[in-house]
Design an enzyme around this catalytic site. Structure first.
Site, PDB file in Angstrom:
ATOM      1  N   TYR A  61      43.228  15.315  87.816  1.00 38.30           N
ATOM      2  CA  TYR A  61      43.909  14.197  87.170  1.00 38.30           C
ATOM      3  C   TYR A  61      45.025  13.640  88.049  1.00 38.30           C
ATOM      4  O   TYR A  61      45.157  12.417  88.214  1.00 38.30           O
ATOM      5  CB  TYR A  61      44.471  14.656  85.822  1.00 38.30           C
ATOM      6  CG  TYR A  61      45.201  13.574  85.053  1.00 38.30           C
ATOM      7  CD1 TYR A  61      44.492  12.624  84.321  1.00 38.30           C
ATOM      8  CD2 TYR A  61      46.590  13.515  85.050  1.00 38.30           C
ATOM      9  CE1 TYR A  61      45.149  11.631  83.615  1.00 38.30           C
ATOM     10  CE2 TYR A  61      47.265  12.525  84.349  1.00 38.30           C
ATOM     11  CZ  TYR A  61      46.545  11.594  83.630  1.00 38.30           C
ATOM     12  OH  TYR A  61      47.196  10.612  82.933  1.00 38.30           O
TER      13      TYR A  61
ATOM     14  N   HIS B 204      33.645  18.867  75.788  1.00 43.34           N
ATOM     15  CA  HIS B 204      34.733  19.798  76.075  1.00 43.34           C
ATOM     16  C   HIS B 204      34.199  21.225  76.170  1.00 43.34           C
ATOM     17  O   HIS B 204      34.976  22.167  76.329  1.00 43.34           O
ATOM     18  CB  HIS B 204      35.805  19.745  74.977  1.00 43.34           C
ATOM     19  CG  HIS B 204      36.669  18.521  75.022  1.00 43.34           C
ATOM     20  ND1 HIS B 204      37.229  18.054  76.191  1.00 43.34           N
ATOM     21  CD2 HIS B 204      37.079  17.673  74.033  1.00 43.34           C
ATOM     22  CE1 HIS B 204      37.939  16.974  75.928  1.00 43.34           C
ATOM     23  NE2 HIS B 204      37.870  16.722  74.640  1.00 43.34           N
TER      24      HIS B 204
END
Length: 340
Positions: free
Chosen positions: A240, A154
């Protein structure tokens, strides 16, 4: 119940002298972090600011500093990246299944995706490998992991060392949905430690100001976006929403990028559909390993999966909140060519 995650083999026994050296290294990192700016995090832990981004002082701890000094990427490494709550968990299972489909056919009833949580199959470098909170004050020996090595992160693009640039698969998400997912995730964690739920208005204010783990969101996304434009052979930038809309198309693109393209025979035999089904959100959320157990201390695997829907933020955010997020996103991304 699953046995130890495969990556655990990199924590080999060390001599007393080596353990003491690791202790000294992590002590130095903690001393550095203690002098950095901090704010209250979403889950009761402090966030500290390091090189322009916020990091969770507990779960990640000094991991980002250890990664910078000790993680040495190899050219054939595959690194899956995102800011939190953008679809990384599902992407981890997809990339793993694609790269290991010869040894683990997606139709197998004993496939690792059915046995391990995705975070155990594709470890976060700053958390599973280098966080003192998760693995103690130990520096892993990643050289013993089989090649090609598969990791996730991340961390923003500017943080991992770039002496050898691995292939990076980055996934991003509409910030409105990202905020709502973060809010639900944080409140699940707060519930575990008996904290009152955070109000949506407070979550919005923090998010808007960039005060979230690995935030600001827009800076994180732009870092990888710009790199994908400059070095498309090294960074594949995915959205996404597009992956949800056309999973097979993007799975083929993903397989090509990581160096494991599908053969015509595999396509005829339905391997793409098998992997898509195996790693679908609906399948992952219903697996026993993702309903129970933990991949990180005190964090149940179940909270990594909620709905995975596109556009769910419209059911939660007030119209003025959505307008504000659209406005700041337009300002931040202006001139970049990126739209979400």
């Amino acid at each position: 119940m699953a046995h130890n995650p495969p990556y655990k083999i990199c924590f080999v026994p060390k001599s007393r002298e080596e353990e003491e050296e690791d202790e000294k290294i992590y002590k130095r990192y903690r001393e550095i972090v203690a002098k950095l700016p901090t704010i209250e995090g979403w889950t009761g832990n402090q966030l500290y600011q390091y090189q322009g981004f916020w990091h969770n002082s507990k779960l990640v701890g000094v991991g980002p500093l250890a990664v910078q000094d000790h993680f040495k990427p190899q050219p054939d490494d595959i690194l899956i990246a995102s800011t939190p709550k953008c679809g990384l968990t599902s992407l981890q299972s997809l990339v793993f299944a694609v790269m290991n489909r010869k040894s683990h056919p997606p139709s197998s009833h004993h496939h690792p995706v059915l046995i391990f949580n995705p975070h155990d199959l594709v470890p976060l470098i700053e958390t599973s490998l280098y966080s003192s909170y998760v693995n103690g004050n130990r520096i892993p020996n990643l050289d013993i992991l089989p090649s090609p090595r598969l990791f996730s992160t991340h961390m923003p693009f500017a943080l991992p060392p770039q002496s050898e640039t691995p292939r990076i698969v980055y996934i991003c998400r509409n910030p409105k949905d990202n905020l709502v997912s973060w809010w639900h995730f944080a409140n699940n964690l707060r519930l575990n430690i008996s904290l009152e739920p955070m109000k949506l208005e407070e979550a919005f204010e923090r998010y808007y100001k960039g005060m979230t783990t690995c935030g600001p969101f827009w800076d994180h996304v732009l870092g990888y976006w710009k790199e994908s434009l400059e070095r498309p052979q090294n960074v594949l930038f995915l959205k996404y929403e597009e992956m949800v809309a056309e999973p097979a198309l993007h799975l083929k693109q993903l397989a090509e990028f990581v160096g494991y393209p599908f053969e015509e025979k595999e396509e005829r035999e339905g391997v793409i559909d098998q992997i898509t089904k195996l790693c679908s959100f609906q399948n992952l959320i219903n697996l026993a390993v993702n309903k129970t157990g933990t991949s990180y201390p005190t964090i149940s695997n179940s909270i990594f999966f909620r709905q995975g829907k596109v556009g769910d933020s419209a059911n939660c955010l007030a119209p003025e909140m959505m307008e504000q997020l659209d406005r700041i996103t337009g300002q931040k991304f202006h001139g970049s060519g990126l739209t979400l």
